[in-house]
Design an enzyme around this catalytic site. Structure first.
Site, PDB file in Angstrom:
ATOM      1  N   HIS A   1     -11.826   4.753   5.055  1.00 26.34           N
ATOM      2  CA  HIS A   1     -10.672   4.574   5.981  1.00 26.34           C
ATOM      3  C   HIS A   1     -11.174   3.940   7.272  1.00 26.34           C
ATOM      4  O   HIS A   1     -10.741   4.590   8.094  1.00 26.34           O
ATOM      5  CB  HIS A   1      -9.937   5.820   5.983  1.00 26.34           C
ATOM      6  CG  HIS A   1      -8.715   5.765   5.879  1.00 26.34           C
ATOM      7  ND1 HIS A   1      -7.730   5.821   4.850  1.00 26.34           N
ATOM      8  CD2 HIS A   1      -8.009   5.559   7.001  1.00 26.34           C
ATOM      9  CE1 HIS A   1      -6.223   5.813   5.375  1.00 26.34           C
ATOM     10  NE2 HIS A   1      -6.299   5.378   6.370  1.00 26.34           N
TER      11      HIS A   1
ATOM     12  N   GLN B   1       0.858  -1.443   0.018  1.00 26.95           N
ATOM     13  CA  GLN B   1      -0.107  -0.070  -0.051  1.00 26.95           C
ATOM     14  C   GLN B   1       0.849   1.203   0.016  1.00 26.95           C
ATOM     15  O   GLN B   1       1.895   1.445   0.639  1.00 26.95           O
ATOM     16  CB  GLN B   1      -0.944   0.039   1.172  1.00 26.95           C
ATOM     17  CG  GLN B   1      -1.631   1.046   1.418  1.00 26.95           C
ATOM     18  CD  GLN B   1      -0.816   2.298   2.208  1.00 26.95           C
ATOM     19  OE1 GLN B   1      -0.149   1.979   2.893  1.00 26.95           O
ATOM     20  NE2 GLN B   1      -1.569   3.636   2.096  1.00 26.95           N
TER      21      GLN B   1
ATOM     22  N   ARG C   1     -12.030   6.884   9.627  1.00 26.70           N
ATOM     23  CA  ARG C   1     -10.884   7.250  10.349  1.00 26.70           C
ATOM     24  C   ARG C   1     -10.688   8.806   9.824  1.00 26.70           C
ATOM     25  O   ARG C   1      -9.649   9.477  10.224  1.00 26.70           O
ATOM     26  CB  ARG C   1      -9.815   6.335  10.436  1.00 26.70           C
ATOM     27  CG  ARG C   1      -9.931   5.302  11.252  1.00 26.70           C
ATOM     28  CD  ARG C   1      -8.695   4.246  11.196  1.00 26.70           C
ATOM     29  NE  ARG C   1      -7.396   4.995  11.505  1.00 26.70           N
ATOM     30  CZ  ARG C   1      -6.980   4.986  12.842  1.00 26.70           C
ATOM     31  NH1 ARG C   1      -7.718   4.617  13.756  1.00 26.70           N
ATOM     32  NH2 ARG C   1      -5.770   5.755  13.080  1.00 26.70           N
TER      33      ARG C   1
END
EC number: 1.1.-.-
Length: 396
Positions: A275, A127, A278
Site C-alpha cells: 500500500h 478498485q 501507508r
C-alpha cells in the site's frame, strides 16, 4: 520549471498543493521506514548490461487479462484523486487512455464511476475494499459492471486504516484540522481557484451516489473509519464472485503463501504491494517480497506490483524481479497536481523513454525477455544481493 523526471513533478506538487494534500499522498505509516525502503530497495537492483544485440525492433507492448497495453504499466487506484486537480480522475483517465494503458478508479474517488467511464475509450478498472456495508459493495460492483469496467482490483491489505502520523501534523487529521486546511488553501491560491472552487463538487462520488447525499472530506474520514472490516476472509471474495464475473485482481499481498491461496481461490491476478508504505510500517518492500512470490506462483496467475516505482528503470526492475505489469501511484499524482492531464501524459512518455533505454542496454527486445537473467547475480544467489534476506547480524 524544467521537468525531466517524476522527482521534478514531486517538487512542483509540493509547491502547488496545500500541505494537507501533499503530505497525505507523500507520507506513509508510522516512522515511514517501509515507505523509504520501497524506493531504496528498488534503486539497488542492479541490471545486467548487454551490448551489440540489434535492438532496432524493440517493443514495450504486452497483454494482460485479454487487453493489449502499450507498455506494462497501469495507473493505480488513488483515493481523493479529484482533490489534486480539477476533476482529477477524469484527467488522469484521459491521459492513461491516450497512452493505451488502464486507469483504475478508487472506491473513494471524488469523481464517480458514471462520470469517468464515458470519457474514455478503453474500459477502466475499478478498485474495491471489503467494507462492513455489503449493500454499498454490491451497489458499487453493479455500477462498475454497468459502466463497462473490465477488471476488479480488490484491496485486501486495509482491514483497518494505517496510522499515518504525518497526517496529524499536516492538517488532514488532528486538532483543528478543518481550520488548518482552510488557511492552507488560502495560502495556495492557484489550487484554491482551480480545484477548491472550480473543481466542485468535492464529494466522494461513489459513496454519495449510494447514500443519496453529498459527502465531504470529514465524511470521507469518518465513513472509512467506521466501515473497514477486520473480519475480512476468503469467504468475502467468494461472495464478491457472485456479483463479478470478470477478471479479479487481489491487491496487497507480500507473502508467497497468500499468493498460493490466491491461485487456489481462482483469482486472475495479484498485486504485490504494501500500500505504498501507508499501512503497516516495517513490512518488506515490494521489491524485496516480489522474487519469492514470483518463484511460488509465476505462470499460475498474473503478477502485478506497486510501491516505490518512480521511473521507467524501476518498471524494468520490477519486471525482472518477477512482475508482469506494474501499478503507478504517487508518481502520477505528483504529475496530475502539477499539470493535470498534460502532466500525467508527459510522465507516461518519460517512463516509456526510460524503459526503452533500459531495455536497449540490457538486450531485452520485448517485455517477455526481461527476466531474472536481466539482473546482476552475486555468488550464484537466486536473489540480487541488495534484496537477499537479511542475516541476523544485518537485522540487528
Amino acid at each position: 520549471m524544467i521537468i525531466s523526471a517524476a522527482s521534478d513533478y514531486r517538487a512542483a506538487a509540493q509547491r502547488t498543493l496545500p500541505p494537507f494534500l501533499f503530505h497525505y499522498i507523500d507520507g506513509g505509516a508510522y516512522a515511514e521506514y517501509t515507505l523509504r525502503r520501497n524506493v531504496e530497495d528498488l534503486s539497488q537492483v542492479a541490471l545486467r548490461q548487454r551490448v551489440l544485440k540489434n535492438m532496432s525492433d524493440l517493443s514495450l507492448e504486452t497483454t494482460l487479462f485479454n487487453e493489449t497495453l502499450s507498455m506494462p504499466v497501469a495507473l493505480a487506484p488513488v483515493g481523493l484523486c479529484g482533490m489534486y486537480a480539477r476533476r482529477g480522475e477524469v484527467q488522469a483517465a484521459a491521459a492513461a487512455d491516450a497512452k493505451g494503458i488502464p486507469f483504475t478508479l478508487s472506491t473513494v474517488s471524488v469523481c464517480p464511476i458514471e462520470e469517468v467511464a464515458p470519457t474514455i475509450q478503453r474500459p477502466m478498472w475499478f478498485q474495491l475494499y471489503v467494507l462492513r456495508d455489503r449493500g454499498f459493495m454490491r451497489n458499487a460492483l453493479e455500477r462498475a459492471k454497468a459502466a463497462g469496467c473490465s477488471t476488479l482490483v480488490f484491496t485486501v491489505d486495509m482491514p483497518t486504516p494505517g496510522a499515518r502520523y504525518r497526517d496529524a501534523h499536516s492538517g488532514m487529521s488532528g486538532p483543528n484540522a478543518a481550520m488548518r486546511r482552510y488557511w492552507q488553501a488560502v495560502m495556495h491560491p492557484k489550487w484554491a481557484w482551480d480545484v477548491g472552487l472550480n473543481g466542485r463538487p468535492h464529494d466522494l462520488g461513489n459513496i454519495s451516489a449510494y447514500l443519496g447525499k453529498p459527502t465531504g472530506l470529514e465524511d470521507y474520514i469518518g465513513w472509512l473509519a467506521n466501515n473497514f472490516d477486520p473480519s475480512i476472509s476468503w469467504k468475502d471474495l467468494e461472495w464478491i464472485r457472485e456479483f463479478w464475473d470478470g477478471p479479479m485482481v487481489i491487491k496487497g499481498l507480500l507473502d508467497p503463501e497468500d499468493a498460493r491461496d490466491a491461485v487456489r481461490f481462482g483469482a486472475d491476478g495479484i498485486v504485490v504491494s504494501n500500500h505504498g508504505g501507508r499501512q503497516l510500517d516495517g513490512v518488506l518492500s515490494s521489491a524485496r517480497a516480489l522474487p519469492a512470490i514470483a518463484d511460488a506462483v509465476k505462470g499460475d496467475i498474473a503478477i502485478l506490483a506497486d510501491s516505490g516505482i518512480r521511473n521507467g528503470l524501476d518498471v524494468v526492475r520490477m519486471i525482472a524481479l518477477g512482475a508482469d505489469t506494474v501499478l503507478l501511484g504517487r508518481a502520477y499524482l505528483y504529475a496530475l497536481a502539477t499539470a493535470g492531464k498534460a502532466g500525467v501524459a508527459n510522465l507516461l512518455d518519460l517512463i516509456e523513454k526510460e524503459m526503452k533505454v533500459a531495455m536497449t542496454l540490457t538486450g531485452a527486445k520485448t517485455i517477455s525477455e526481461i527476466s531474472g537473467d536481466s539482473l546482476v547475480q552475486e555468488l550464484g544467489k537466486s536473489l540480487p544481493a541488495a534484496l537477499a534476506p537479511m542475516s541476523k547480524g544485518d537485522a540487528a
